[in-house]
Design an enzyme around this catalytic site. Structure first.
Site, PDB file in Angstrom:
ATOM      1  N   SER A  68     -13.902 -31.603  -7.683  1.00  0.00           N
ATOM      2  CA  SER A  68     -14.760 -30.960  -8.539  1.00  0.00           C
ATOM      3  C   SER A  68     -15.874 -30.422  -7.530  1.00  0.00           C
ATOM      4  O   SER A  68     -16.835 -31.091  -7.689  1.00  0.00           O
ATOM      5  CB  SER A  68     -14.628 -31.294  -9.552  1.00  0.00           C
ATOM      6  OG  SER A  68     -13.231 -31.649 -10.373  1.00  0.00           O
ATOM      7  N   HIS A  98     -13.954 -31.586 -17.580  1.00  0.00           N
ATOM      8  CA  HIS A  98     -13.825 -32.844 -17.581  1.00  0.00           C
ATOM      9  C   HIS A  98     -13.500 -33.654 -18.296  1.00  0.00           C
ATOM     10  O   HIS A  98     -12.975 -35.124 -18.980  1.00  0.00           O
ATOM     11  CB  HIS A  98     -13.443 -33.408 -16.023  1.00  0.00           C
ATOM     12  CG  HIS A  98     -12.453 -32.140 -14.934  1.00  0.00           C
ATOM     13  ND1 HIS A  98     -11.890 -31.860 -15.014  1.00  0.00           N
ATOM     14  CD2 HIS A  98     -13.673 -31.399 -13.798  1.00  0.00           C
ATOM     15  CE1 HIS A  98     -11.360 -31.000 -14.180  1.00  0.00           C
ATOM     16  NE2 HIS A  98     -12.588 -31.149 -13.594  1.00  0.00           N
TER      17      HIS A  98
END
Length: 558
Positions: free
Chosen positions: A350, A466
């Site tokens: 990410s 997340h």
């Protein structure tokens, strides 16, 4: 080139340079485009005259009238025509008239607060039996409770704004859900510029409605492949927000062997994913995006042990704040695990979009405080409590030891700031600069992810996404994204979040309730190493300048 490839190429307006992005929108004429169109017309000499102004006013009144009919009309046989007239008319309005119409909707079709207040007074005026006597039933008590239930029912009805009828009718109207998404995108665009309480209430109510209508039960999980229609693949290209798709070969690779792409579809918006996620099947958790995007050929899928989520993108700006990604990730994990039992690790690679902005702001502010602190110490011997040298002593020494002909700065933080803000990113091409910057950047990135918070939650937007979904912070990766975007957002650093199937719900709950961020020992070590180091704050700034630069240098600096 076959017909399908040519169609995707033309409709998606492919760019050879992946960094050259065009923001495409499905709204027939979103607010931002309306402004651009008006500016373009003015630049061409098509100045608005008195007749244009009159036409604009008439259009506004017509759309306003159709909106009123769409809310109040009970004749179902003509309701579809009225809704069509309203939705089509809305997109013909100018930026200013759209704004005015949305304000009319928010203010004039809100709930009747005088009625709400009156019903609350009636409710408070009832002398109901206490809880311990509520089990005793009689004619008098039944009458009181009957009145209470009636007032309660009326109050629930009064608390529903009038515009709820418009939203409900559009939701069941062909194309209505897409229209409502575009409508909310315009609302969010206005709220980004000015905070209007009534419009914010309208947005909040519409967001709740959309969240209900777009529940996971109403969405279809679809694996997107090269065999899908060109119109769908074109949208994948257009809305890929994390790692732009540079050409047809890139697109085909992302949909081919060793790769998966899944999207959520809704029956009311056919052929268009509301959100999609890209997955790479790998032997190990990748440490750089270059390894994911450009490995060729990919490994055989039977050898993969890791499903890596490397991009998740929403196609609808009007669905901002509605966490479809949470459900999408969990559905994909379940599906991949069922189809490929040999996959044991589910992780992400990410971006960290807010890191560099936070770091540069920190370096700039602390450098200014350092200068102010020097003056204060020379004047009265005291020291500022707000100053913090975010560098370890050895990091400070290494930065100050760089060749003076290549870097400028009177302390380590200033040197780092000047290097990182260089437009040419010269530090990325110098092994010496890289070796000096790696340790402080990795440590400060770990601090940013684990400790910097807003309202008790992670400051970084992707981290918050997340973590609230139940992931843990596993590893940060040096120079994992060397693109200009990656360097400007996070100094090239990327992070792996891991979804541990047995801990997803536990981690999500602890993060939601008390902001606890679960991370690997390696990440915690980065942060704890700074706590164990001797603090430079205890040593006076004047002393450090005397040691390194001499008294004359300090005086000239002041």
């Amino acid at each position: 080139m076959n017909k399908k490839a040519f169609s995707i190429l033309m409709r998606a307006r492919m760019r050879p340079n992946a960094n050259d992005r065009t923001n495409l929108s499905l709204s027939p004429l979103p607010l931002t485009n309306a402004v651009n169109q008006t500016q373009h017309q003015n630049s061409e000499g098509n100045q608005s005259g008195p007749n244009d102004s009159g036409n604009s006013e008439r259009e506004f009144k017509q759309v306003r009238a159709s909106m009123h009919s769409a809310i109040t009309l009970n004749k179902t046989e003509v309701l579809d025509d009225v809704l069509n007239n309203f939705s089509e008319g809305y997109f013909s309005l100018s930026h200013e008239n759209r704004r005015n119409l949305l304000l009319v909707l928010a203010r004039e079709y809100d709930l009747d607060r005088s009625q709400v207040r009156e019903l609350i007074k009636q409710c408070l005026g009832l002398d109901l039996p206490s809880a311990d006597k509520a089990q005793v039933s009689g004619p008098e008590e039944d009458s009181l409770f009957s009145s209470f239930y009636r007032i309660e029912r009326n109050l629930r009805h009064a608390l529903k704004p009038v515009y709820e009828d418009l939203f409900d009718r559009l939701n069941t109207h062909p194309g209505g859900l897409r229209f409502l998404s575009n409508l909310r995108a315009d609302i969010l665009s206005i709220l980004a510029e000015e905070n209007i309480a009534s419009l914010r209430a309208l947005d909040s109510y519409l967001k709740e409605k959309l969240s209900t209508w777009l529940s996971p039960a109403a969405l279809e999980l679809h694996q997107i492949t090269w065999d899908d229609p060109a119109s769908l693949l074109e949208k994948i290209v257009a809305y890929e927000a994390v790692h732009p798709i540079s050409n047809l070969l890139d697109l085909k690779r992302r949909l081919g062997t060793g790769r998966r792409c899944f999207g959520y579809l809704h029956p009311a918006i056919p052929g268009e994913p509301l959100i999609f996620i890209e997955v790479a099947l790998l032997k190990d958790v990748a440490q750089s995006i270059q390894d994911v995007l450009w490995d060729s050929p990919p490994i055989p899928e039977t050898e993969a042990t890791c499903a890596l989520f490397y991009s998740i993108s929403s196609t609808q700006p009007g669905l901002a704040g509605i966490n479809l990604g949470k459900f999408l990730i969990k559905r994909v994990i379940t599906l991949v695990k069922r189809e490929m039992s040999h996959i044991s690790t589910f992780a992400t690679l990410s971006p960290i979009p807010g890191f560099m902005q936070w770091l540069l702001s920190k370096l700039a502010s602390q450098t200014l405080l350092a200068e102010a602190d020097m003056s204060q110490q020379l004047a009265d011997g005291s020291s500022s409590t707000f100053y913090e040298n975010i560098l370890n002593p050895e990091e400070e020494e290494a930065l100050m030891g760089l060749p003076k002909d290549n870097v400028d700065g009177t302390n380590g933080m200033e040197v780092m700031f000047n290097l990182l803000t260089s437009k040419s990113y010269k530090w990325i091409h110098s092994p010496e600069f890289l070796s000096v910057l790696k340790k402080p950047l990795m440590r400060l990135c770990a601090r940013y992810l684990l400790q910097e918070k807003k309202r008790g939650k992670a400051l970084d937007s992707v981290a918050n996404f997340h973590l609230q979904n139940g992931a843990m912070v596993e590893r940060i990766n040096w120079l994992a994204d060397r693109s200009e975007k990656g360097l400007s957002q996070s100094g090239g650093i990327m992070v792996n979040y891991v979804y541990s199937l047995e801990h997803i719900e536990e981690y999500a709950h602890s993060y939601f309730t008390n902001g606890e961020i679960h991370a690997s020992p390696v990440l915690h070590h980065y942060v704890e190493s700074h706590k164990k180091s001797p603090s430079l704050h205890g040593q006076s700034i004047t002393g450090r300048y005397h040691q390194k630069n001499g008294t004359n240098a300090l005086i000239s600096k002041i």
